[in-house]
Write an enzyme that holds these catalytic residues in place. Sequence first.
Site, PDB file in Angstrom:
ATOM      1  N   LYS A   1       0.477  -1.627  -0.464  1.00  0.00           N
ATOM      2  CA  LYS A   1       0.048   0.016  -0.149  1.00  0.00           C
ATOM      3  C   LYS A   1       1.443   1.304  -0.187  1.00  0.00           C
ATOM      4  O   LYS A   1       0.789   1.980  -0.544  1.00  0.00           O
ATOM      5  CB  LYS A   1      -0.921  -0.111   0.941  1.00  0.00           C
ATOM      6  CG  LYS A   1      -2.037  -1.512   1.208  1.00  0.00           C
ATOM      7  CD  LYS A   1      -2.619  -0.963   2.488  1.00  0.00           C
ATOM      8  CE  LYS A   1      -1.869  -0.900   3.832  1.00  0.00           C
ATOM      9  NZ  LYS A   1      -1.306  -2.044   3.873  1.00  0.00           N
TER      10      LYS A   1
ATOM     11  N   ARG B   1      -9.377   0.985   8.240  1.00  0.00           N
ATOM     12  CA  ARG B   1      -8.834  -0.454   8.786  1.00  0.00           C
ATOM     13  C   ARG B   1      -9.474  -1.043   9.205  1.00  0.00           C
ATOM     14  O   ARG B   1      -9.995  -2.444   9.437  1.00  0.00           O
ATOM     15  CB  ARG B   1      -8.078   0.578   9.802  1.00  0.00           C
ATOM     16  CG  ARG B   1      -6.763  -0.294  10.667  1.00  0.00           C
ATOM     17  CD  ARG B   1      -5.559  -0.548   8.802  1.00  0.00           C
ATOM     18  NE  ARG B   1      -4.669  -1.482   9.107  1.00  0.00           N
ATOM     19  CZ  ARG B   1      -3.182  -0.436   8.615  1.00  0.00           C
ATOM     20  NH1 ARG B   1      -3.607   0.650   7.767  1.00  0.00           N
ATOM     21  NH2 ARG B   1      -1.773  -0.614   8.527  1.00  0.00           N
TER      22      ARG B   1
ATOM     23  N   ARG C   1      12.566  -5.615   6.682  1.00  0.00           N
ATOM     24  CA  ARG C   1      12.698  -4.015   5.849  1.00  0.00           C
ATOM     25  C   ARG C   1      12.891  -3.332   7.570  1.00  0.00           C
ATOM     26  O   ARG C   1      13.803  -2.629   7.608  1.00  0.00           O
ATOM     27  CB  ARG C   1      10.927  -3.510   6.296  1.00  0.00           C
ATOM     28  CG  ARG C   1      11.064  -2.230   6.124  1.00  0.00           C
ATOM     29  CD  ARG C   1       9.524  -1.922   5.467  1.00  0.00           C
ATOM     30  NE  ARG C   1       8.571  -1.923   6.525  1.00  0.00           N
ATOM     31  CZ  ARG C   1       7.478  -1.893   6.505  1.00  0.00           C
ATOM     32  NH1 ARG C   1       6.834  -2.129   5.484  1.00  0.00           N
ATOM     33  NH2 ARG C   1       6.436  -2.423   7.359  1.00  0.00           N
TER      34      ARG C   1
ATOM     35  N   ARG D   1      12.086  -2.443  10.548  1.00  0.00           N
ATOM     36  CA  ARG D   1      10.828  -1.507  11.651  1.00  0.00           C
ATOM     37  C   ARG D   1      10.524  -2.073  12.806  1.00  0.00           C
ATOM     38  O   ARG D   1      10.661  -3.326  12.935  1.00  0.00           O
ATOM     39  CB  ARG D   1       9.289  -1.064  10.244  1.00  0.00           C
ATOM     40  CG  ARG D   1       8.990  -0.227  10.419  1.00  0.00           C
ATOM     41  CD  ARG D   1       8.012   0.886   9.320  1.00  0.00           C
ATOM     42  NE  ARG D   1       6.844  -0.109   9.410  1.00  0.00           N
ATOM     43  CZ  ARG D   1       5.484   0.493   9.321  1.00  0.00           C
ATOM     44  NH1 ARG D   1       5.931   1.428   8.059  1.00  0.00           N
ATOM     45  NH2 ARG D   1       4.345  -0.234   9.340  1.00  0.00           N
TER      46      ARG D   1
ATOM     47  N   ARG E   1      -0.527  -8.922  13.809  1.00  0.00           N
ATOM     48  CA  ARG E   1      -0.963  -7.829  12.640  1.00  0.00           C
ATOM     49  C   ARG E   1      -1.850  -8.462  11.905  1.00  0.00           C
ATOM     50  O   ARG E   1      -2.552  -7.952  11.546  1.00  0.00           O
ATOM     51  CB  ARG E   1       0.205  -7.284  11.787  1.00  0.00           C
ATOM     52  CG  ARG E   1       0.809  -5.489  13.055  1.00  0.00           C
ATOM     53  CD  ARG E   1       2.069  -5.555  12.626  1.00  0.00           C
ATOM     54  NE  ARG E   1       2.110  -4.199  11.549  1.00  0.00           N
ATOM     55  CZ  ARG E   1       3.331  -4.208  10.769  1.00  0.00           C
ATOM     56  NH1 ARG E   1       4.496  -4.482  11.021  1.00  0.00           N
ATOM     57  NH2 ARG E   1       3.335  -4.211   9.525  1.00  0.00           N
TER      58      ARG E   1
HETATM   59  P1  B4P Z   1       4.478  -2.052   2.077  1.00  0.00           P
HETATM   60  O1  B4P Z   1       2.716  -2.547   1.478  1.00  0.00           O
HETATM   61  O2  B4P Z   1       3.582  -0.476   1.199  1.00  0.00           O
HETATM   62  O3  B4P Z   1       3.854  -1.618   3.689  1.00  0.00           O
HETATM   63  P2  B4P Z   1       2.801  -0.552   4.535  1.00  0.00           P
HETATM   64  O4  B4P Z   1       2.406   0.372   3.474  1.00  0.00           O
HETATM   65  O5  B4P Z   1       3.791   0.247   5.117  1.00  0.00           O
HETATM   66  O6  B4P Z   1       1.566  -1.274   5.567  1.00  0.00           O
HETATM   67  P3  B4P Z   1       1.665  -1.183   6.931  1.00  0.00           P
HETATM   68  O7  B4P Z   1       0.214  -1.969   7.291  1.00  0.00           O
HETATM   69  O8  B4P Z   1       2.961  -2.489   7.949  1.00  0.00           O
HETATM   70  O9  B4P Z   1       1.920  -0.379   7.228  1.00  0.00           O
HETATM   71  P4  B4P Z   1       0.843   1.107   8.034  1.00  0.00           P
HETATM   72  O10 B4P Z   1       1.716   1.994   7.763  1.00  0.00           O
HETATM   73  O11 B4P Z   1      -0.484   1.127   7.477  1.00  0.00           O
HETATM   74  O12 B4P Z   1       5.194  -2.638   1.721  1.00  0.00           O
HETATM   75  C1  B4P Z   1       5.869  -3.122   2.760  1.00  0.00           C
HETATM   76  C2  B4P Z   1       7.529  -3.584   2.221  1.00  0.00           C
HETATM   77  O13 B4P Z   1       7.362  -4.273   1.361  1.00  0.00           O
HETATM   78  C3  B4P Z   1       8.365  -2.912   1.879  1.00  0.00           C
HETATM   79  O14 B4P Z   1       9.284  -2.785   2.323  1.00  0.00           O
HETATM   80  C4  B4P Z   1       8.140  -2.465   0.353  1.00  0.00           C
HETATM   81  O15 B4P Z   1       9.711  -2.439  -0.063  1.00  0.00           O
HETATM   82  C5  B4P Z   1       8.434  -3.964  -0.179  1.00  0.00           C
HETATM   83  N1  B4P Z   1       7.774  -3.673  -1.486  1.00  0.00           N
HETATM   84  C6  B4P Z   1       6.379  -3.452  -1.395  1.00  0.00           C
HETATM   85  N2  B4P Z   1       6.172  -3.796  -2.776  1.00  0.00           N
HETATM   86  C7  B4P Z   1       6.752  -4.972  -2.845  1.00  0.00           C
HETATM   87  C8  B4P Z   1       6.482  -5.955  -4.668  1.00  0.00           C
HETATM   88  N3  B4P Z   1       5.743  -5.644  -5.109  1.00  0.00           N
HETATM   89  N4  B4P Z   1       7.573  -6.790  -4.305  1.00  0.00           N
HETATM   90  C9  B4P Z   1       8.646  -6.722  -2.965  1.00  0.00           C
HETATM   91  N5  B4P Z   1       9.007  -5.717  -1.896  1.00  0.00           N
HETATM   92  C10 B4P Z   1       8.111  -5.076  -2.435  1.00  0.00           C
HETATM   93  O16 B4P Z   1       0.276   0.983   9.600  1.00  0.00           O
HETATM   94  C11 B4P Z   1       1.394   1.086  10.487  1.00  0.00           C
HETATM   95  C12 B4P Z   1       0.728   0.161  12.108  1.00  0.00           C
HETATM   96  O17 B4P Z   1      -0.045   1.397  12.233  1.00  0.00           O
HETATM   97  C13 B4P Z   1      -0.480   0.441  11.925  1.00  0.00           C
HETATM   98  O18 B4P Z   1      -0.035  -1.241  12.451  1.00  0.00           O
HETATM   99  C14 B4P Z   1      -1.302   0.676  13.479  1.00  0.00           C
HETATM  100  O19 B4P Z   1      -0.972   0.474  14.643  1.00  0.00           O
HETATM  101  C15 B4P Z   1      -1.186   1.544  12.934  1.00  0.00           C
HETATM  102  N6  B4P Z   1      -2.500   2.912  11.606  1.00  0.00           N
HETATM  103  C16 B4P Z   1      -2.594   2.744  10.885  1.00  0.00           C
HETATM  104  N7  B4P Z   1      -3.431   3.353  10.097  1.00  0.00           N
HETATM  105  C17 B4P Z   1      -4.858   2.177  11.201  1.00  0.00           C
HETATM  106  C18 B4P Z   1      -5.880   3.176  10.824  1.00  0.00           C
HETATM  107  N8  B4P Z   1      -6.076   3.617  10.391  1.00  0.00           N
HETATM  108  N9  B4P Z   1      -6.537   2.608  12.260  1.00  0.00           N
HETATM  109  C19 B4P Z   1      -5.724   2.088  13.317  1.00  0.00           C
HETATM  110  N10 B4P Z   1      -4.530   1.789  13.403  1.00  0.00           N
HETATM  111  C20 B4P Z   1      -4.036   2.467  12.175  1.00  0.00           C
END
Ligand code: B4P
Length: 192
Positions: free
Chosen positions: A13, A88, A127, A129, A140
Site C-alpha cells: 500500500k 482499517r 524492512r 521497522r 498484525r
Molecule cells: P508496504 O506494503 O508498502 O507496507 P505498509 O504500507 O507500510 O503497510 P503496513 O500496513 O505495515 O503499514 P501502515 O503504515 O499502514 O511495504 C512493505 C515492504 O514491502 C516494503 O519494504 C516495500 O519495499 C516492500 N514491497 C512493496 N511492494 C513490493 C513488491 N512488489 N515486491 C517486493 N517488495 C515489495 O500501518 C502501521 C501501523 O499503524 C498499524 O499496525 C497500526 O498500528 C497503525 N495504523 C495505521 N493506520 C491505521 C488505522 N486506519 N487505524 C488504526 N491503526 C492504524
Amino acid sequence: MRVVLLGAPGSGKGTQGKAVVEKYRVTDIATGDLLRAEVAAGTPLGLQVKTLMETGELVPDDIVVGMIKEHLAKDDTTNGFLLDGFPRDLPQAETLDAMLKNIGQPLDVVLFFKVDYGEIMKRLLARHRADDTEDTIRHRLEIYEAKTKPLIDYYKNKGLISEVNGIGEIADVSQRIFTILDDIAVARQARN
Ligand code: B4P
C-alpha cells in the site's frame, strides 16, 4: 480520483501509494505515515500510540478518524485523494462514508492488494521497522483477518472493489494499478 488502498500489512500500500500520488497528483493521506510522524516528533498523541503501533495493535478509531477529518478539511483535494491504510475496520469505513457524503466527494475505487502471507512475512522481515518482528507481523496479520478483511465484502457490495495482483516487480504492480485508474478516468469522461 478518490482512491482507497486496502490490503494486509506489507502488501504494498505505502509503496504503490507513492506511485499513484506522483502520477495522478492526488493528495496523499497515509495514516501509518501520519502516526509514525507523531511518534518521531514525541507529541502527546505520538506517546499515546507508540506502544500500540510497536506491538501491532490498531490505534483507537477516534484518533485516526480525527486525523482523516483534519486532512480532508485542510488539504487541497481538487485532484482527489488517496487514503492509504484507512479505513482499517468497519466503524472507520462507515465513518468515512458519512464524511465523504457530507463533502460530496464519493470514492471512485477501492484497490485491494492480493499478496500471500509467506511473501508478506519475507518483505516485512527484510524492512527492519520497529513493528516488523516475526511475532508482531503475525499479530498484525491476525488483526487484519479479523478487522480489515471484512472491508473487502463491504466495498464489494458497493461495487467499488478492484483487485490488484500485488506480487511481482514494484513497477509492474504500479502499471496494473495505473491501468485500472486510467480505465476509471476514461469511463468518467465518457459519462460527462
Ligand atoms: P508496504 O506494503 O508498502 O507496507 P505498509 O504500507 O507500510 O503497510 P503496513 O500496513 O505495515 O503499514 P501502515 O503504515 O499502514 O511495504 C512493505 C515492504 O514491502 C516494503 O519494504 C516495500 O519495499 C516492500 N514491497 C512493496 N511492494 C513490493 C513488491 N512488489 N515486491 C517486493 N517488495 C515489495 O500501518 C502501521 C501501523 O499503524 C498499524 O499496525 C497500526 O498500528 C497503525 N495504523 C495505521 N493506520 C491505521 C488505522 N486506519 N487505524 C488504526 N491503526 C492504524
